[in-house]
Write a protein that holds these residues in place. Structure first.
Motif, mmCIF file in Angstrom:
data_model
loop_
_atom_site.group_PDB
_atom_site.id
_atom_site.type_symbol
_atom_site.label_atom_id
_atom_site.label_comp_id
_atom_site.label_asym_id
_atom_site.label_seq_id
_atom_site.Cartn_x
_atom_site.Cartn_y
_atom_site.Cartn_z
ATOM 1 N N ASN A 83 0.912 -1.301 -0.025
ATOM 2 C CA ASN A 83 -0.223 0.027 -0.092
ATOM 3 C C ASN A 83 0.839 1.173 -0.057
ATOM 4 O OD1 ASN A 83 -1.803 2.110 0.518
ATOM 5 N ND2 ASN A 83 -2.896 1.250 2.164
ATOM 6 N N CYS A 84 0.916 1.936 -1.094
ATOM 7 C CA CYS A 84 1.759 3.049 -1.165
ATOM 8 C C CYS A 84 1.512 4.204 -0.202
ATOM 9 C CB CYS A 84 1.815 3.597 -2.516
ATOM 10 S SG CYS A 84 2.382 2.489 -3.874
ATOM 11 N N GLY A 85 0.396 4.217 0.199
ATOM 12 C CA GLY A 85 0.053 5.365 1.102
ATOM 13 C C GLY A 85 0.712 5.115 2.500
ATOM 14 N N ALA A 86 0.922 3.832 2.657
ATOM 15 C CA ALA A 86 1.276 3.319 4.096
ATOM 16 C C ALA A 86 2.935 3.448 4.156
ATOM 17 C CB ALA A 86 1.005 1.981 4.412
ATOM 18 N N ILE A 87 3.723 3.674 3.017
ATOM 19 C CA ILE A 87 5.115 3.804 2.998
ATOM 20 C C ILE A 87 5.667 5.255 3.763
ATOM 21 C CG2 ILE A 87 7.149 3.970 1.345
ATOM 22 C CD1 ILE A 87 5.767 2.078 -0.500
ATOM 23 N N SER A 88 6.631 4.715 4.538
ATOM 24 C CA SER A 88 7.163 6.191 5.067
ATOM 25 C C SER A 88 7.868 6.916 4.260
ATOM 26 C CB SER A 88 8.309 5.511 6.308
ATOM 27 O OG SER A 88 8.918 6.618 6.608
ATOM 28 N N PRO A 89 7.702 8.269 4.178
ATOM 29 C CA PRO A 89 8.379 9.287 3.141
ATOM 30 C C PRO A 89 9.661 9.242 3.392
ATOM 31 C CG PRO A 89 6.234 10.289 4.122
ATOM 32 C CD PRO A 89 6.482 8.842 5.044
ATOM 33 N N THR A 90 10.082 9.089 4.822
ATOM 34 C CA THR A 90 11.570 9.214 5.167
ATOM 35 C C THR A 90 12.235 7.902 4.619
ATOM 36 O OG1 THR A 90 10.738 10.308 7.264
ATOM 37 C CG2 THR A 90 13.061 9.346 7.173
ATOM 38 N N TYR A 91 11.753 6.690 4.810
ATOM 39 C CA TYR A 91 12.594 5.352 4.485
ATOM 40 C C TYR A 91 11.933 4.802 3.463
ATOM 41 C CZ TYR A 91 14.161 6.015 9.262
ATOM 42 O OH TYR A 91 14.881 6.362 10.420
ATOM 43 N N ALA A 92 11.172 5.617 2.324
ATOM 44 C CA ALA A 92 10.377 4.914 1.150
ATOM 45 C C ALA A 92 11.472 4.088 0.364
ATOM 46 C CB ALA A 92 9.740 6.260 0.367
ATOM 47 N N ASP A 93 12.744 4.808 0.241
ATOM 48 C CA ASP A 93 13.545 4.039 -0.713
ATOM 49 C C ASP A 93 13.925 2.750 -0.095
ATOM 50 O OD1 ASP A 93 15.800 3.742 -2.484
ATOM 51 O OD2 ASP A 93 16.569 5.902 -2.294
ATOM 52 N N ALA A 94 14.197 2.833 1.089
ATOM 53 C CA ALA A 94 14.858 1.587 1.788
ATOM 54 C C ALA A 94 13.773 0.575 1.680
ATOM 55 C CB ALA A 94 15.248 1.762 3.330
ATOM 56 N N GLU A 95 12.367 1.016 1.942
ATOM 57 C CA GLU A 95 11.549 -0.136 2.060
ATOM 58 C C GLU A 95 11.189 -0.645 0.625
ATOM 59 O OE1 GLU A 95 7.711 1.102 3.838
ATOM 60 O OE2 GLU A 95 8.661 2.403 5.179
ATOM 61 N N LEU A 96 11.314 0.114 -0.370
ATOM 62 C CA LEU A 96 10.917 -0.418 -1.630
ATOM 63 C C LEU A 96 12.054 -1.139 -2.201
ATOM 64 C CD1 LEU A 96 8.479 -0.315 -3.489
ATOM 65 C CD2 LEU A 96 9.305 1.758 -4.693
ATOM 66 N N PHE A 97 13.291 -0.548 -2.154
ATOM 67 C CA PHE A 97 14.471 -1.067 -2.967
ATOM 68 C C PHE A 97 15.359 -2.010 -1.963
ATOM 69 C CE2 PHE A 97 13.119 2.716 -5.327
ATOM 70 C CZ PHE A 97 12.608 2.199 -6.528
ATOM 71 N N GLY A 98 15.248 -1.671 -0.715
ATOM 72 C CA GLY A 98 16.011 -2.299 0.633
ATOM 73 C C GLY A 98 17.323 -1.744 0.842
ATOM 74 N N TYR A 99 17.978 -2.107 1.621
ATOM 75 C CA TYR A 99 19.284 -1.544 2.063
ATOM 76 C C TYR A 99 20.535 -2.406 2.444
ATOM 77 C CZ TYR A 99 17.102 -2.815 6.563
ATOM 78 O OH TYR A 99 16.591 -3.305 7.771
ATOM 79 N N ALA A 100 21.635 -1.988 2.406
ATOM 80 C CA ALA A 100 22.811 -3.038 2.684
ATOM 81 C C ALA A 100 23.119 -2.846 3.983
ATOM 82 C CB ALA A 100 24.099 -2.273 1.959
ATOM 83 N N ALA A 101 23.940 -3.857 4.491
ATOM 84 C CA ALA A 101 24.235 -3.999 6.072
ATOM 85 C C ALA A 101 24.819 -2.893 6.419
ATOM 86 C CB ALA A 101 24.945 -5.352 6.182
ATOM 87 N N GLY A 102 24.411 -2.294 7.590
ATOM 88 C CA GLY A 102 25.308 -1.295 8.298
ATOM 89 C C GLY A 102 24.843 0.096 7.729
ATOM 90 N N SER A 103 23.695 0.088 6.719
ATOM 91 C CA SER A 103 23.300 1.489 6.205
ATOM 92 C C SER A 103 22.650 2.174 7.398
ATOM 93 C CB SER A 103 22.178 1.189 4.992
ATOM 94 O OG SER A 103 22.888 0.595 3.986
ATOM 95 N N TYR A 104 21.921 1.547 8.421
ATOM 96 C CA TYR A 104 21.255 2.449 9.259
ATOM 97 C C TYR A 104 21.625 1.837 10.701
ATOM 98 C CZ TYR A 104 17.850 3.589 5.534
ATOM 99 O OH TYR A 104 17.487 3.893 4.445
ATOM 100 N N SER A 105 21.801 2.685 11.645
ATOM 101 C CA SER A 105 22.220 2.189 12.903
ATOM 102 C C SER A 105 21.545 0.947 13.262
ATOM 103 C CB SER A 105 21.992 3.629 13.964
ATOM 104 O OG SER A 105 22.363 3.151 15.304
ATOM 105 N N GLY A 106 22.175 0.096 13.678
ATOM 106 C CA GLY A 106 21.618 -1.282 14.420
ATOM 107 C C GLY A 106 21.302 -2.081 13.186
#
Length: 310
Positions: A83-106
């Motif tokens: 549901n695109c309306g539920a995607i966080s604007p701040t983390y939309a990139d990471a939610e949709l396309f993923g992230y590498a290890a260590g990209s975010y704290s923890g």
């Protein structure tokens, strides 16, 4: 219950499949002529590799269509619903396309994101117009290049995703005012399905009502009542702003409050339909052109009396 092929008049979710809370319509029938045409279009698009844009009001069953497109395709991967309306604007990139290890704290491990999870399968984006414009640009690039770059990653990852998107708004208008990516819109326009509102496919209403009546009667261990002719007329005349989900709720309610072997109009808890100004205008024009002399005279007197009171 569920049917495996589009040749059947009913589409539902299998009982064994978890139905996300975002789904507002859990059944579709193809009785009305407009629905039969939709089924034909669906069959043709399902086996093609193009992206699909499903347009329709909330509660009409857009996600249900998307899931059956996936089942009818030769894609062995997952069907991933977002549901695109539920995607966080701040983390939309990471939610949709993923992230590498260590990209975010923890974040000690990497995540594939929704796009990566749908690799080899189908990604369903509900209300795609709610995606932020920068993410729309990255989405188009991922679809065209068949690769995504996770947040914090140095190299892109190949992906094979079929996109099925849905919208309840006119994306062409959103494009015109600069609120939707024009090239993404044209990319999605390769395959389009128009899912009419329930009020526009009245031939489906009674079949759906009978289906929901059977489902809830079985679930509640109650005898299956008939829908009286008067109740049928009320159902067919209602405007159904909530579409199929509203019909399901109305039938559920009627089953619980009915006392005999028939569903009557009073059990439906629906107001009598009002006559729109458009209908009145159409009636006036028709009567003035095609009515008898007596009908035209009566209409003239009525309009004169209304004019005097204004």
């Amino acid at each position: 219950m569920s049917f495996e092929t589009f040749g059947q008049p009913l589409l539902t979710f299998p009982d064994a499949e978890k139905s996300p809370l975002s789904i507002r319509a859990k059944a579709l029938v193809f009785v009305d002529p407009r629905s039969r045409q939709l089924r034909e279009d669906l069959e043709q698009l399902a086996t093609r590799s193009v992206s699909v844009l499903i347009r329709g009001e909330t509660g009409t069953g857009k996600e249900l269509l998307a899931r059956h497109i996936h089942r009818a395709s030769d894609r062995g991967g997952l069907f991933v619903s977002v549901n695109c309306g539920a995607i966080s604007p701040t983390y939309a990139d990471a939610e949709l396309f993923g992230y590498a290890a260590g990209s975010y704290s923890g974040s000690a491990s990497s995540r594939a994101g929704w796009f990566g999870s749908a690799n080899g399968g189908t990604l369903y984006l509900d209300e795609i117009g709610d995606l932020p414009l920068p993410i729309q640009t990255k989405l188009l690039a991922a679809l065209e290049n068949h690769e995504v770059t996770r947040v914090g990653a140095h190299q892109p990852s190949p992906v094979d995703v079929r996109l099925v998107a849905a919208t309840s708004i006119d994306l062409a208008q959103a494009v015109a005012v600069g609120k939707f990516h024009e090239r993404l819109y044209h990319y999605l326009s390769e395959g389009q399905l128009e899912l009419p509102a329930l009020r526009e496919r009245t031939g489906d209403i009674l079949s759906l009502a009978e289906y929901f009546l059977g489902i809830y009667s079985q679930r509640l261990d109650l005898p299956v009542p008939l829908i009286s002719e008067a109740a049928q007329l009320v159902l067919e005349r209602h405007s159904w702003p909530g579409n199929t989900r509203e019909l399901e709720n109305i039938i559920h309610f009627a089953l619980l409050v009915s006392t005999g072997d028939e569903i009557l109009p009073e059990h439906l808890n629906l107001a009598e339909p009002s006559i729109s100004l458009e209908k009145i205008e159409q009636h006036i024009v028709y009567t003035s052109k095609n009515g008898t002399a007596g009908e035209r005279s009566a209409l003239k007197r009525l309009l004169e009396s209304l004019t005097q009171t204004l």
